[in-house]
Design an enzyme around this catalytic site. Sequence first.
Site, PDB file in Angstrom:
ATOM      1  N   ASN A   1       0.721  -1.300  -0.059  1.00  0.00           N
ATOM      2  CA  ASN A   1      -0.012  -0.068   0.100  1.00  0.00           C
ATOM      3  C   ASN A   1       0.815   1.081  -0.007  1.00  0.00           C
ATOM      4  O   ASN A   1       1.643   1.685   1.015  1.00  0.00           O
ATOM      5  CB  ASN A   1      -0.913   0.087   1.197  1.00  0.00           C
ATOM      6  CG  ASN A   1      -1.662   1.335   1.358  1.00  0.00           C
ATOM      7  OD1 ASN A   1      -1.806   1.878   0.425  1.00  0.00           O
ATOM      8  ND2 ASN A   1      -2.324   1.578   2.443  1.00  0.00           N
ATOM      9  N   TRP A   2       0.919   1.797  -1.338  1.00  0.00           N
ATOM     10  CA  TRP A   2       1.941   2.926  -1.426  1.00  0.00           C
ATOM     11  C   TRP A   2       1.324   4.399  -0.669  1.00  0.00           C
ATOM     12  O   TRP A   2       2.044   5.246  -0.427  1.00  0.00           O
ATOM     13  CB  TRP A   2       2.160   3.241  -2.736  1.00  0.00           C
ATOM     14  CG  TRP A   2       3.156   2.059  -3.145  1.00  0.00           C
ATOM     15  CD1 TRP A   2       3.560   1.134  -2.881  1.00  0.00           C
ATOM     16  CD2 TRP A   2       3.628   2.385  -4.822  1.00  0.00           C
ATOM     17  NE1 TRP A   2       4.460   0.465  -3.853  1.00  0.00           N
ATOM     18  CE2 TRP A   2       4.458   1.269  -4.920  1.00  0.00           C
ATOM     19  CE3 TRP A   2       3.514   3.266  -5.665  1.00  0.00           C
ATOM     20  CZ2 TRP A   2       5.146   1.007  -6.180  1.00  0.00           C
ATOM     21  CZ3 TRP A   2       4.091   2.784  -7.031  1.00  0.00           C
ATOM     22  CH2 TRP A   2       4.982   1.763  -7.081  1.00  0.00           C
ATOM     23  N   LYS A   3       0.138   4.094  -0.290  1.00  0.00           N
ATOM     24  CA  LYS A   3      -0.636   5.492   0.232  1.00  0.00           C
ATOM     25  C   LYS A   3      -0.371   6.729  -0.781  1.00  0.00           C
ATOM     26  O   LYS A   3      -0.238   6.465  -1.995  1.00  0.00           O
ATOM     27  CB  LYS A   3      -0.222   5.848   1.457  1.00  0.00           C
ATOM     28  CG  LYS A   3      -0.224   4.457   2.569  1.00  0.00           C
ATOM     29  CD  LYS A   3      -0.249   4.797   3.983  1.00  0.00           C
ATOM     30  CE  LYS A   3      -0.166   3.566   4.615  1.00  0.00           C
ATOM     31  NZ  LYS A   3      -0.353   3.748   5.979  1.00  0.00           N
TER      32      LYS A   3
ATOM     33  N   HIS B   1      -9.722   1.024   4.409  1.00  0.00           N
ATOM     34  CA  HIS B   1      -8.407   1.300   5.107  1.00  0.00           C
ATOM     35  C   HIS B   1      -8.714   1.999   6.445  1.00  0.00           C
ATOM     36  O   HIS B   1      -9.610   2.943   6.181  1.00  0.00           O
ATOM     37  CB  HIS B   1      -7.394   1.771   4.148  1.00  0.00           C
ATOM     38  CG  HIS B   1      -5.944   1.967   4.891  1.00  0.00           C
ATOM     39  ND1 HIS B   1      -5.822   2.696   5.777  1.00  0.00           N
ATOM     40  CD2 HIS B   1      -4.875   0.968   4.932  1.00  0.00           C
ATOM     41  CE1 HIS B   1      -4.156   2.444   6.136  1.00  0.00           C
ATOM     42  NE2 HIS B   1      -3.979   1.513   5.647  1.00  0.00           N
TER      43      HIS B   1
ATOM     44  N   GLU C   1      -7.370   4.701   7.621  1.00  0.00           N
ATOM     45  CA  GLU C   1      -6.978   6.183   7.241  1.00  0.00           C
ATOM     46  C   GLU C   1      -8.320   6.495   6.252  1.00  0.00           C
ATOM     47  O   GLU C   1      -8.582   7.860   6.424  1.00  0.00           O
ATOM     48  CB  GLU C   1      -5.696   6.279   6.304  1.00  0.00           C
ATOM     49  CG  GLU C   1      -4.716   6.006   7.252  1.00  0.00           C
ATOM     50  CD  GLU C   1      -3.429   5.459   6.497  1.00  0.00           C
ATOM     51  OE1 GLU C   1      -3.328   5.589   5.193  1.00  0.00           O
ATOM     52  OE2 GLU C   1      -2.529   4.965   7.038  1.00  0.00           O
TER      53      GLU C   1
ATOM     54  N   GLU D   1      -5.863  -4.969  10.412  1.00  0.00           N
ATOM     55  CA  GLU D   1      -4.957  -4.016  10.698  1.00  0.00           C
ATOM     56  C   GLU D   1      -5.411  -3.213  11.857  1.00  0.00           C
ATOM     57  O   GLU D   1      -6.201  -2.406  11.925  1.00  0.00           O
ATOM     58  CB  GLU D   1      -4.973  -3.034   9.405  1.00  0.00           C
ATOM     59  CG  GLU D   1      -4.732  -3.880   8.031  1.00  0.00           C
ATOM     60  CD  GLU D   1      -3.925  -2.668   7.259  1.00  0.00           C
ATOM     61  OE1 GLU D   1      -2.877  -2.735   6.561  1.00  0.00           O
ATOM     62  OE2 GLU D   1      -4.703  -1.502   6.874  1.00  0.00           O
TER      63      GLU D   1
ATOM     64  N   GLY E   1       1.796   2.313  10.783  1.00  0.00           N
ATOM     65  CA  GLY E   1       2.620   3.334  10.681  1.00  0.00           C
ATOM     66  C   GLY E   1       3.299   3.690  11.592  1.00  0.00           C
ATOM     67  O   GLY E   1       4.124   5.023  11.977  1.00  0.00           O
TER      68      GLY E   1
ATOM     69  N   SER F   1       2.659  -1.944  10.685  1.00  0.00           N
ATOM     70  CA  SER F   1       4.152  -1.993  10.785  1.00  0.00           C
ATOM     71  C   SER F   1       4.859  -3.397  10.630  1.00  0.00           C
ATOM     72  O   SER F   1       5.736  -3.970  11.322  1.00  0.00           O
ATOM     73  CB  SER F   1       4.614  -1.601  12.299  1.00  0.00           C
ATOM     74  OG  SER F   1       4.071  -0.139  12.578  1.00  0.00           O
TER      75      SER F   1
ATOM     76  N   GLY G   1       2.530  -1.028   4.358  1.00  0.00           N
ATOM     77  CA  GLY G   1       2.587   0.417   4.178  1.00  0.00           C
ATOM     78  C   GLY G   1       3.952   0.770   3.812  1.00  0.00           C
ATOM     79  O   GLY G   1       4.631   0.624   2.892  1.00  0.00           O
ATOM     80  N   GLY G   2       4.582   1.484   4.858  1.00  0.00           N
ATOM     81  CA  GLY G   2       5.909   2.086   4.811  1.00  0.00           C
ATOM     82  C   GLY G   2       7.107   1.326   4.177  1.00  0.00           C
ATOM     83  O   GLY G   2       7.710   1.616   3.439  1.00  0.00           O
TER      84      GLY G   2
HETATM   85  C1  PEP Z   1      -1.115   0.159   5.971  1.00  0.00           C
HETATM   86  O1  PEP Z   1      -1.423   1.408   5.711  1.00  0.00           O
HETATM   87  O2  PEP Z   1      -2.094  -0.660   5.392  1.00  0.00           O
HETATM   88  C2  PEP Z   1       0.176  -0.411   6.919  1.00  0.00           C
HETATM   89  C3  PEP Z   1       0.135  -1.534   7.162  1.00  0.00           C
HETATM   90  O3  PEP Z   1       1.019   0.630   6.991  1.00  0.00           O
HETATM   91  P1  PEP Z   1       2.414   0.336   7.767  1.00  0.00           P
HETATM   92  O4  PEP Z   1       2.843  -1.115   7.220  1.00  0.00           O
HETATM   93  O5  PEP Z   1       3.113   1.494   7.384  1.00  0.00           O
HETATM   94  O6  PEP Z   1       1.944   0.154   9.138  1.00  0.00           O
END
Ligand code: PEP
Length: 251
Positions: A9-11, A96, A98, A168, A174, A214, A235-236
Amino acid sequence: MRKKIVAANWKMNKTFADGLQLIDEILNTTPVNNNVIKIIAPPFIHLAAIADKLKSKEGFAVAAQNCHHLKSGAFTGEVSAEMIASTGAEYVIIGHSERRMYFGETSSLLAQKVNITLANNLTPIFCLGEMIEDRNANLHLEKVKQQLKEGLFHLSPSDFSKLIIAYEPVWAIGTGVTATTHQAQGMHNFIRSEINKKYGKNISENTILLYGGSCNAENAKDLFACLDVDGGLVGGASLKANDFVAIANSF
Ligand code: PEP
């Protein structure tokens, strides 16, 4: 046997050029495990170009990060499921945290997004998870059960069996605080048991459940070794080719 999946997930990251470069870097970073499906979810503007780049690459697919809940019309700035399908993308991330938090997306809206996604032959990756307050109050199972019920349990068995669920925990996204394997496995097992109650053993045992929050190259191996964890939504750590490929190679 459930498929193994790692979704990136590049956001709201990467310019068009930087996004294409990251795809090249991922493709040049070997070895990749072709039995693991690697789904790339870039911003909308990248979808068609990345779908084109990956279309002949075994084990890769493309997802949108969101879609509108209606078919078409006067909704300036929005993107429909039909448009996403026309780019060659095959998946859509829905719900998601967010989107739920910053864009006020409710369970009933998300249920409509799931419907329109399926109607366009796209696979929803439906996200759910509790806030830290829920977990501290020991309400995490109730919260996730409610999200499952309100977002997904209206579906027919045949539609339900097409989707992917990503657990999640909001407190892990994040933050660098990853769920323990005990927490991840516990929730995944709970989700599978709720699906079993509603749709039966066969569908529950075949539903792909991803963990997100994370997840990184160091912890992915332990998380993916959990019985009910079929991969990750990342994500990150998906923004660096080496890390993403290492995570995909963690099974
Ligand atoms: C996400 O946004 O779906 C996610 C899991 O982010 P991160 O891996 O950065 O926690």
